[in-house]
Structures are given as structure tokens and as C-alpha cells.
Design a protein around this motif. Structure first.
Motif, PDB file in Angstrom:
ATOM      1  N   HIS A  61      19.126  32.218  89.797  1.00  0.00           N
ATOM      2  CA  HIS A  61      17.461  32.035  89.333  1.00  0.00           C
ATOM      3  C   HIS A  61      17.792  30.852  90.115  1.00  0.00           C
ATOM      4  N   ARG A  62      17.862  30.073  91.090  1.00  0.00           N
ATOM      5  CA  ARG A  62      17.592  29.235  91.181  1.00  0.00           C
ATOM      6  C   ARG A  62      16.284  28.839  91.559  1.00  0.00           C
ATOM      7  N   GLY A  63      15.841  29.307  93.180  1.00  0.00           N
ATOM      8  CA  GLY A  63      14.659  29.731  93.958  1.00  0.00           C
ATOM      9  C   GLY A  63      13.540  29.908  92.729  1.00  0.00           C
ATOM     10  N   ARG A  64      13.567  30.613  91.505  1.00  0.00           N
ATOM     11  CA  ARG A  64      12.310  31.333  90.454  1.00  0.00           C
ATOM     12  C   ARG A  64      12.197  29.867  89.980  1.00  0.00           C
ATOM     13  N   THR A  65      13.805  29.357  89.536  1.00  0.00           N
ATOM     14  CA  THR A  65      13.604  27.960  88.736  1.00  0.00           C
ATOM     15  C   THR A  65      12.934  27.188  89.045  1.00  0.00           C
ATOM     16  N   LEU A  66      13.253  26.663  90.103  1.00  0.00           N
ATOM     17  CA  LEU A  66      12.303  25.622  91.172  1.00  0.00           C
ATOM     18  C   LEU A  66      10.827  25.899  91.213  1.00  0.00           C
ATOM     19  N   GLY A  67      10.594  26.909  91.695  1.00  0.00           N
ATOM     20  CA  GLY A  67       9.194  27.780  91.991  1.00  0.00           C
ATOM     21  C   GLY A  67       8.352  27.567  90.620  1.00  0.00           C
ATOM     22  N   ALA A  68       9.115  27.620  89.893  1.00  0.00           N
ATOM     23  CA  ALA A  68       8.048  26.899  88.182  1.00  0.00           C
ATOM     24  C   ALA A  68       7.983  25.853  88.402  1.00  0.00           C
TER      25      ALA A  68
END
Length: 433
Positions: free
Chosen positions: A161-168
Motif C-alpha cells: 500500500h505504500r504508493g497510495r499511502t504516500l499519494g494520500a
């Protein structure tokens, strides 16, 4: 000031307090997957970046009033942005080193305090030269906040989930931008322009509230604490230029230069373009910016999702192309077609923001823990400094080309970003070590 959890917590997985198997699925699975400490880190990084954005946009939104007050031409107003971004490279690189040496949270606090203090100071500037110095010093904190906050959260996030977490986290930029646009509309509607721009800067004191909360509630990820304690090469600029990381550092710097050159061209000059070239009022400019900012917020979240689904490189390639197309289209809307200008603001904001969503995860995954802050801080902020040439170039071209025509120059940045990806690997699914 204590910024690390008790020693016995160092052997505990920060995500162990998440929920039962399968709870990390769904629209907000990435948030549950962080665990309690990770969610507090996310809140601190989100708040810091939103207020970083707010303090940054106090200048572009006040640019027309500032130019009139001090009698500045387009080249001089463009210089404000260039100086901010160039100095931010120094601040970002230093913050990255500090993050590796003294911890992510301590470095985060220092960056927030710095950009808040000097944003307020800008409101007291008696002349152009003093304002330029204060804005440059504001860049020291502005440059470091994102890199440090992104690393703090990345080290809590799972690879899945790192991509969407950092996108948030990245979407906080749009939230701060929106808040600045609302305050701008209110302040400039009720206060005379000669004082309104000062009031805008004085509202930059808001981050002081965040500092108190972060100091008490947010801690570094235990794995990062352990890595920092046992590393012999933490926070070393030399390390990121050694053979094993030299290629990564060079191409990551070029990638950051291209994306930020395109982005800051738009972020700096669109408000002036709407008010000066298109003749919109303060309220009208705020309305048009609403579409642009709404697109940006949606783009950050969508780009974060896509960077996990498509991969880091494909996501950046896709939105580099779409951003370049949108810039050219937006700058060439015929006079009188204000409805089209309004509608196209959404996809422009969407694309130029979605490309950023993968940066937090991608740069974190390109470097090992011991020099992650140094690597991410250096490449991201060197790109910001070199990319600062773009808005200044637009400023000097604006007198002959018009702001709208000069904005097309920003599309060149997105082309550079696409080429830089040829020298970088795909890192989707990589565990941080």
C-alpha cells in the motif's frame, strides 16, 4: 525533546496493532494497515505538508498585489519563486541529512518551525529586497518538510500500500492550496490590496499548532530507529554518490527537475495568468482555482492508487505525457472561452498532481534506510532548485509572449522527466531495508 518510542518498542512491528486479516483491504485499507503509530505519523506528515503548501501559496496568490505595491516587473516577481526553490534545495538536502542523523520527527519539527517563522516575517517586509531574503529563508523549511514527512510515513507503510499511502500524504498539498485560495478570496475581498498581501503572510503562523501536537504524539518507525543506531554511514552525502547509488542519484535528480519544473511553472503563474491575461476578478480567480485544486486533490489520490497498480515508472510516464498535453491546451484557450478555461482546469490540476503521487514511495524505495533521508532530500530538492529556472524563464518571457504563451515552456519539464525514467529501475512491491 523525546521523539522516539520507548526502547522496548523497537522490536515491535508498528503495524501489529492493525486489525484482523483482510482488514487492510478496501478503500481505506492502506490507512488501517499503518497501525496506531503509523496513523499518527500520517496525520503529522499530512498536516505539515498541507501547511507547507498553504505557506508557499501565500506568495503566488498575492503576486499581483505585491507587484503593484513594490512596482515590480514580471522578471522580478518570477525571481521570488526561483529564490524560494533554489534555497529550498539547500534546506531539503540538510533536512534529509538531519533525518538520517537525529530522526525523522525531529527533522520534521525543525522544517515546520522554519517555514512558519519566515512566512510570517515576509508580512513585515518594508521593501522588495527584504521580502526576497525572508522568502529565501522560508525556503529552508519549505524544502525539507515533504521529504522528511514522506520518509516517516513510508517506513510505516507496507509495500503493498505504500504508493497510495504516500499519494494520500501528497494530497495534503492540494488541501493546503485550497485553504490558501479560500483565505486569499476572503482577505482580498475585505482588505485593501496594500495591506491584504501582508495579512496573507501573517496567517502563515498556523503551523505552530501542529508543532505542539507532533512533538507529543508522533514517533519514528522502530526499524528506522534501529537502522540509525547501528549504521556507520548515516546521513552521508558521499554515500549517495558512491558507485552503487551514483546512477540512481543522477537520474532521480533529473526526474525531480523535470516534474517540478513543469509543476512550479503552473503553480506560480496560473493565478497571475487568470487575473492579468484573462481579466478575472479576485472572486473569479478563486472560482477558477477551485476547479484546478479539485483536480489536483483527486489526481493525488488517483495517482497514488495507480502507482501501486501500474508501477512507479508507468504512472509517471503516463502523467508526464498527459500533463504536457494539458499545459499546451490550457495556455492556448481562445480569448472569450472562459467556460472552457474553467472546465479544463480540472484535468490540468489532476494530471500535474497525479504525477507526484508516486514520488514519496519511489524515492524512498530507491535508497537504503541509513541514507534514505539524504538521498530523497537531495534528489527531490536539487530537482526543485534546478526546476526553479522554469518559472523565472516564464517571468522574463511573459513581457513578450504573454503569461499564457510562456506557460507552454513548462511542458518541456515533463518531457525531461519521461526521459529520466530510462535510467531508473521499477521498485513496486519492494520492502524497505
Amino acid at each position: 525533546m523525546s521523539t522516539t518510542p520507548p526502547r522496548q518498542a523497537a522490536t515491535t512491528d508498528p503495524r501489529s496493532a492493525a486489525t484482523e486479516p483482510g482488514a487492510a483491504d478496501g478503500a481505506f485499507g492502506w490507512l488501517r494497515d499503518l497501525g496506531p503509530r503509523g496513523r499518527r505519523a500520517f496525520a503529522g506528515a499530512f498536516g505539515g505538508y498541507a501547511l507547507d503548501s498553504y505557506d508557499y501559496f501565500t506568495l503566488p496568490l498575492s503576486m499581483v498585489a505585491l507587484a503593484a505595491y513594490f512596482g515590480l516587473d514580471s522578471g522580478q516577481t518570477g525571481l521570488f519563486t526561483t529564490v524560494t526553490l533554489v534555497v529550498s534545495a539547500v534546506g531539503g538536502a540538510l533536512a534529509g541529512v538531519l533525518a538520517d542523523r537525529v530522526g525523522r520527527v525531529r527533522a520534521l519539527l525543525l522544517t515546520v518551525i522554519t517555514y512558519a517563522v519566515f512566512t510570517v516575517a515576509c508580512g513585515f517586509a518594508p521593501n522588495f529586497e527584504t521580502l526576497l531574503v525572508f522568502r529565501a529563508l522560508q525556503g529552508l523549511g519549505f524544502g525539507g518538510e515533504w521529504a522528511v514527512g514522506a520518509i516517516l510515513v513510508a517506513e510505516y507503510a507496507s509495500a503493498r500500500h505504500r504508493g497510495r499511502t504516500l499519494g494520500a500524504v501528497q494530497s495534503a498539498w492540494a488541501a493546503g492550496w485550497a485553504l490558501a485560495a479560500v483565505v486569499y478570496t476572503l482577505v482580498f475581498s475585505f482588505v485593501d490590496d496594500d495591506l491584504a498581501w501582508r495579512v496573507m503572510f501573517w496567517t502563515g503562523a498556523l503551523p505552530a499548532l501542529l508543532v505542539v501536537w507532533v512533538r507529543r504524539r508522533v514517533h519514528d518507525a522502530p526499524e528506522a530507529v534501529a537502522a540509525r543506531e547501528h549504521s556507520t554511514e548515516k546521513g552521508s552525502f558521499a554515500a549517495i554518490f558512491k558507485p552503487g547509488l551514483l546512477r540512481t542519484t543522477v537520474f532521480a535528480g533529473l526526474l525531480s527537475t523535470g516534474v517540478q519544473g513543469g509543476y512550479y511553472t503552473l503553480a506560480t503563474w496560473v493565478p497571475t495568468y487568470l487575473k492579468s491575461d484573462r481579466g478575472l476578478s479576485v472572486v473569479g480567480t478563486g472560482g477558477y482555482l477551485t476547479f484546478l485544486i479539485s483536480g489536483a486533490f483527486t489526481g493525488y489520490l488517483t495517482g497514488g492508487y495507480l502507482t501501486d497498480r501500474l508501477g512507479r515508472r508507468r504512472n509517471i510516464w503516463l502523467f508526464a505525457l498527459l500533463s504536457a498535453v494539458c499545459v499546451v491546451a490550457y495556455a492556448n484557450i481562445p480569448s472569450g472561452a472562459d467556460t472552457l478555461l474553467l472546465v479544463l482546469g480540472f484535468p490540468l490540476g489532476f494530471c500535474m498532481s497525479a504525477i507526484f503521487s508516486g514520488f514519496g514511495s519511489y524515492l524512498s524505495e530507491l535508497y537504503p534506510t541509513a541514507v534514505r533521508g539524504t538521498g530523497q532530500g537531495f534528489t527531490y530538492n536539487t530537482g526543485r532548485a534546478v526546476g526553479a529556472v522554469f518559472p523565472t524563464t516564464v517571468g522574463f518571457l511573459a513581457d513578450s509572449w504573454g503569461v499564457g504563451g510562456a506557460l507552454v515552456f513548462g511542458a518541456i519539464g515533463y518531457g525531461l522527466a519521461a526521459l529520466a525514467l530510462l535510467g531508473l529501475p521499477e521498485t513496486r512491491g519492494k520492502e524497505l531495508v
